[in-house]
Write a protein that holds these residues in place. Sequence first.
Motif, mmCIF file in Angstrom:
data_model
loop_
_atom_site.group_PDB
_atom_site.id
_atom_site.type_symbol
_atom_site.label_atom_id
_atom_site.label_comp_id
_atom_site.label_asym_id
_atom_site.label_seq_id
_atom_site.Cartn_x
_atom_site.Cartn_y
_atom_site.Cartn_z
ATOM 1 N N ARG A 113 0.852 -1.196 0.000
ATOM 2 C CA ARG A 113 0.000 0.000 0.000
ATOM 3 C C ARG A 113 0.883 1.240 0.000
ATOM 4 O O ARG A 113 1.628 1.478 0.952
ATOM 5 C CB ARG A 113 -0.939 0.010 1.201
ATOM 6 C CG ARG A 113 -1.955 -1.129 1.199
ATOM 7 C CD ARG A 113 -3.098 -0.853 2.169
ATOM 8 N NE ARG A 113 -3.882 0.315 1.754
ATOM 9 C CZ ARG A 113 -4.883 0.279 0.883
ATOM 10 N NH1 ARG A 113 -5.204 -0.854 0.272
ATOM 11 N NH2 ARG A 113 -5.563 1.367 0.597
ATOM 12 N N ILE B 51 1.373 5.607 -1.119
ATOM 13 C CA ILE B 51 0.718 6.889 -1.342
ATOM 14 C C ILE B 51 1.735 7.869 -1.892
ATOM 15 O O ILE B 51 2.888 7.896 -1.469
ATOM 16 C CB ILE B 51 0.070 7.434 -0.049
ATOM 17 C CG1 ILE B 51 -0.691 8.739 -0.348
ATOM 18 C CG2 ILE B 51 1.091 7.627 1.069
ATOM 19 C CD1 ILE B 51 -1.575 9.207 0.800
ATOM 20 N N HIS C 238 -1.054 -1.399 -4.370
ATOM 21 C CA HIS C 238 -2.173 -0.465 -4.460
ATOM 22 C C HIS C 238 -1.638 0.920 -4.129
ATOM 23 O O HIS C 238 -0.938 1.103 -3.139
ATOM 24 C CB HIS C 238 -3.292 -0.842 -3.500
ATOM 25 C CG HIS C 238 -4.506 0.035 -3.627
ATOM 26 N ND1 HIS C 238 -4.564 1.328 -3.112
ATOM 27 C CD2 HIS C 238 -5.711 -0.182 -4.215
ATOM 28 C CE1 HIS C 238 -5.736 1.851 -3.383
ATOM 29 N NE2 HIS C 238 -6.462 0.962 -4.048
ATOM 30 N N THR D 184 -2.348 5.238 -3.691
ATOM 31 C CA THR D 184 -3.239 6.378 -3.499
ATOM 32 C C THR D 184 -2.473 7.629 -3.895
ATOM 33 O O THR D 184 -1.282 7.752 -3.591
ATOM 34 C CB THR D 184 -3.688 6.485 -2.029
ATOM 35 O OG1 THR D 184 -4.454 5.332 -1.687
ATOM 36 C CG2 THR D 184 -4.528 7.734 -1.803
ATOM 37 N N ARG E 89 -6.885 10.940 -12.315
ATOM 38 C CA ARG E 89 -7.906 9.887 -12.356
ATOM 39 C C ARG E 89 -8.080 9.360 -13.779
ATOM 40 O O ARG E 89 -8.235 8.152 -13.995
ATOM 41 C CB ARG E 89 -9.237 10.413 -11.832
ATOM 42 C CG ARG E 89 -9.260 10.677 -10.334
ATOM 43 C CD ARG E 89 -10.674 10.927 -9.843
ATOM 44 N NE ARG E 89 -10.679 11.372 -8.450
ATOM 45 C CZ ARG E 89 -10.781 12.635 -8.065
ATOM 46 N NH1 ARG E 89 -10.934 13.583 -8.990
ATOM 47 N NH2 ARG E 89 -10.765 12.955 -6.793
ATOM 48 N N CYS F 18 -5.878 1.923 -7.625
ATOM 49 C CA CYS F 18 -5.434 3.288 -7.365
ATOM 50 C C CYS F 18 -6.602 4.199 -7.028
ATOM 51 O O CYS F 18 -7.637 4.154 -7.695
ATOM 52 C CB CYS F 18 -4.672 3.855 -8.564
ATOM 53 S SG CYS F 18 -3.903 5.455 -8.259
ATOM 54 N N ASP F 19 -6.407 5.016 -6.007
ATOM 55 C CA ASP F 19 -7.389 6.027 -5.622
ATOM 56 C C ASP F 19 -6.708 7.392 -5.680
ATOM 57 O O ASP F 19 -5.582 7.548 -5.210
ATOM 58 C CB ASP F 19 -7.898 5.797 -4.191
ATOM 59 C CG ASP F 19 -8.445 4.392 -3.992
ATOM 60 O OD1 ASP F 19 -9.338 4.012 -4.751
ATOM 61 O OD2 ASP F 19 -7.947 3.693 -3.100
ATOM 62 N N VAL G 43 -7.158 11.180 -4.347
ATOM 63 C CA VAL G 43 -7.887 11.929 -3.327
ATOM 64 C C VAL G 43 -7.505 13.397 -3.413
ATOM 65 O O VAL G 43 -6.321 13.740 -3.453
ATOM 66 C CB VAL G 43 -7.558 11.392 -1.913
ATOM 67 C CG1 VAL G 43 -8.257 12.223 -0.843
ATOM 68 C CG2 VAL G 43 -7.935 9.922 -1.803
ATOM 69 N N GLU H 170 -7.925 12.647 6.347
ATOM 70 C CA GLU H 170 -8.278 11.717 5.266
ATOM 71 C C GLU H 170 -7.854 10.273 5.539
ATOM 72 O O GLU H 170 -8.475 9.334 5.043
ATOM 73 C CB GLU H 170 -7.630 12.172 3.956
ATOM 74 C CG GLU H 170 -8.042 13.563 3.477
ATOM 75 C CD GLU H 170 -9.424 13.590 2.875
ATOM 76 O OE1 GLU H 170 -9.980 12.499 2.626
ATOM 77 O OE2 GLU H 170 -9.950 14.692 2.655
ATOM 78 N N PHE H 171 -6.784 10.096 6.341
ATOM 79 C CA PHE H 171 -6.182 8.765 6.457
ATOM 80 C C PHE H 171 -5.902 8.413 7.912
ATOM 81 O O PHE H 171 -5.871 9.278 8.790
ATOM 82 C CB PHE H 171 -4.877 8.703 5.659
ATOM 83 C CG PHE H 171 -5.022 9.115 4.218
ATOM 84 C CD1 PHE H 171 -5.577 8.256 3.293
ATOM 85 C CD2 PHE H 171 -4.616 10.380 3.801
ATOM 86 C CE1 PHE H 171 -5.724 8.631 1.968
ATOM 87 C CE2 PHE H 171 -4.748 10.768 2.484
ATOM 88 C CZ PHE H 171 -5.308 9.891 1.560
#
Length: 250
Positions: A51, A53, A74, A76, A89, A101-102, A104, A114-115
């Motif tokens: 994970r 970011i 994954h 972010t 996006r 993938c996100d 934000v 947010e996290f």
Amino acid sequence: MGAALIRLLKSATEKMELWKDGPQFEQSEHFRLGTDSVLLADFVNIGARRRGIDLGCGSGILPLLLLTRSTALHMTGLELNPEAARVARENIAVNALDDRCDIVVGDIRRCRDEFKTGQFDLIVSNPPYFAAGSGKLSPNADKAAARGEVLCTLEDVCRAAAFLCRTGGAFCLVHRAERLADVICLLRDTGFEAKRLRTVAHKPGKEPSLVLIEARRGAGSGLKIMPPLHICGDDGRESAEIKRIYHRED
């Protein structure tokens, strides 16, 4: 230094393959693709990390490149500029990576909103390079914020990374060589220890312009200094390593 890859992109609004049969990418108006992000994506040791970011993801180039390297990862992307986040996006969607993938829209300085703490085991960032009051910045507010510490400082980025990164996780970033002392000191102040460092210079014999750093949360001292990365050889032609990174190997 990013012209070699950027020339593959016909315009800021047209998606093009980054390399033959590679991912498609579109630049946002205010966040231009540069060599620093491409080199950082290659420098990151993903390993067993799952994970990640990107703090200040812009148009999403770092998540996109990292996701193409690992199918188990994954990512972010956290981005303050809504338009850049929209383009990010789209870049993720056009490459069918939505499920991994996100993106934000949010402020690095308010990442706690947010996290959860320790939510990620990989943090990456290509932060603004110029400290407040230094460097020549664009009159365009968005471009100025991307290059200088207008809305977010290096300390803000390191503190956000410290909150988001689990113990033992990695924080990888690229910065100007002249600010190496600032980077290492802030990393230690926020609970990280620099573990790998690589300088980037235009060619052999030239002073480095960039540094690539991997730090780990809660690690002991001990820094591995890697061989320098040269963009070009003595003959002025692209180095073999740059050809590999840009998928232009002979």
